[in-house]
Design a protein around this motif. Structure first.
Motif, PDB file in Angstrom:
ATOM      1  N   ILE A   1       0.598  -1.155   0.662  1.00  0.00           N
ATOM      2  CA  ILE A   1      -0.033   0.062   0.355  1.00  0.00           C
ATOM      3  C   ILE A   1       0.729   1.443   0.049  1.00  0.00           C
ATOM      4  CG2 ILE A   1      -2.212  -1.085   0.933  1.00  0.00           C
ATOM      5  CD1 ILE A   1      -1.407   0.077   3.984  1.00  0.00           C
ATOM      6  N   GLU A   2       2.226   1.296   0.362  1.00  0.00           N
ATOM      7  CA  GLU A   2       3.239   1.749   0.316  1.00  0.00           C
ATOM      8  C   GLU A   2       4.233   2.214  -1.217  1.00  0.00           C
ATOM      9  OE1 GLU A   2       3.689   3.973   4.490  1.00  0.00           O
ATOM     10  OE2 GLU A   2       2.060   5.072   4.144  1.00  0.00           O
ATOM     11  N   PRO A   3       4.163   1.246  -2.299  1.00  0.00           N
ATOM     12  CA  PRO A   3       5.345   1.167  -2.883  1.00  0.00           C
ATOM     13  C   PRO A   3       6.197   2.704  -2.973  1.00  0.00           C
ATOM     14  CG  PRO A   3       3.002   2.291  -4.623  1.00  0.00           C
ATOM     15  CD  PRO A   3       2.659   2.027  -2.358  1.00  0.00           C
ATOM     16  N   ILE A   4       7.495   1.837  -3.193  1.00  0.00           N
ATOM     17  CA  ILE A   4       8.343   3.189  -3.417  1.00  0.00           C
ATOM     18  C   ILE A   4       8.818   3.506  -4.719  1.00  0.00           C
ATOM     19  CG2 ILE A   4       9.787   2.144  -1.309  1.00  0.00           C
ATOM     20  CD1 ILE A   4      11.571   0.604  -2.940  1.00  0.00           C
ATOM     21  N   ARG A   5       8.210   2.824  -5.785  1.00  0.00           N
ATOM     22  CA  ARG A   5       8.001   2.572  -7.475  1.00  0.00           C
ATOM     23  C   ARG A   5       6.470   2.056  -7.869  1.00  0.00           C
ATOM     24  NH1 ARG A   5      12.675   3.000 -11.147  1.00  0.00           N
ATOM     25  NH2 ARG A   5      11.310   2.590 -12.883  1.00  0.00           N
ATOM     26  N   GLU A   6       5.764   1.529  -9.086  1.00  0.00           N
ATOM     27  CA  GLU A   6       5.098   1.544  -9.368  1.00  0.00           C
ATOM     28  C   GLU A   6       5.474   0.030  -9.680  1.00  0.00           C
ATOM     29  OE1 GLU A   6       1.599   2.476 -12.153  1.00  0.00           O
ATOM     30  OE2 GLU A   6       3.586   3.137 -12.674  1.00  0.00           O
ATOM     31  N   GLY A   7       4.777  -0.987  -9.451  1.00  0.00           N
ATOM     32  CA  GLY A   7       4.444  -2.336  -9.714  1.00  0.00           C
ATOM     33  C   GLY A   7       5.632  -3.079  -8.739  1.00  0.00           C
ATOM     34  N   HIS A   8       6.105  -2.267  -6.902  1.00  0.00           N
ATOM     35  CA  HIS A   8       6.392  -2.779  -5.663  1.00  0.00           C
ATOM     36  C   HIS A   8       5.390  -3.985  -5.192  1.00  0.00           C
ATOM     37  CE1 HIS A   8       8.182  -1.590  -1.925  1.00  0.00           C
ATOM     38  NE2 HIS A   8       7.626  -3.142  -1.899  1.00  0.00           N
TER      39      HIS A   8
END
Length: 140
Positions: free
Chosen positions: A30-37
């Motif tokens: 719910i808190e990605p560092i990049r899209e697709g995480h």
């Protein structure tokens, strides 16, 4: 008390899954560092990764490798980074994230994402994994 990941796996808390098998699941963070995480999580609740039974750890790596190949196609990047941090939730989990530089793996980039965006990302990744022959991604 069950971890938040155990609650997601049990369906008590919503999750956007891209993979399910009898030993592990993969879902969007719910808190990605990049899209697709995504997070690769064993169904068995084990706090420290180095306490995992060797066969389960091997399975998590095998799942991570398959999902990474899907991420490379769904979110083209130079690499898919893999991290085991584990401080935020006491349940082993492997972070997989598309990356173009080492800085892309910094948790300083983590940000909240709307549920609709997570659902769309999960659908995109599942479609690639199904196309690559992974029945574990056929969740619909």
């Amino acid at each position: 008390m069950p971890s938040v990941f155990s609650k997601i796996i049990a369906g008590d808390i919503p999750g956007h899954f891209v993979w399910k098998d009898d030993q592990a699941v993969v879902f969007m963070t719910i808190e990605p560092i990049r899209e697709g995480h995504v997070l690769v999580v064993p169904r068995e609740e084990v706090d420290h990764w180095d306490d995992l039974p060797p066969a389960l750890l091997a399975h998590l790596i095998k799942v991570s490798q398959a999902v990474a190949k899907g991420l490379k196609e769904a979110y083209p990047a130079k690499r898919v980074g893999m991290m085991i941090a584990g401080l935020e939730v006491p349940h082993t989990h492997i972070h997989l994230a598309p990356m173009d530089s080492m800085g892309d793996l910094s948790f300083e980039h983590a940000h909240s994402v709307e549920a609709a965006a997570l659902a769309a990302a999960a659908k995109r990744i599942r479609a690639v994994l199904v196309k690559q022959g992974h029945a574990e991604a056929q969740l619909d």
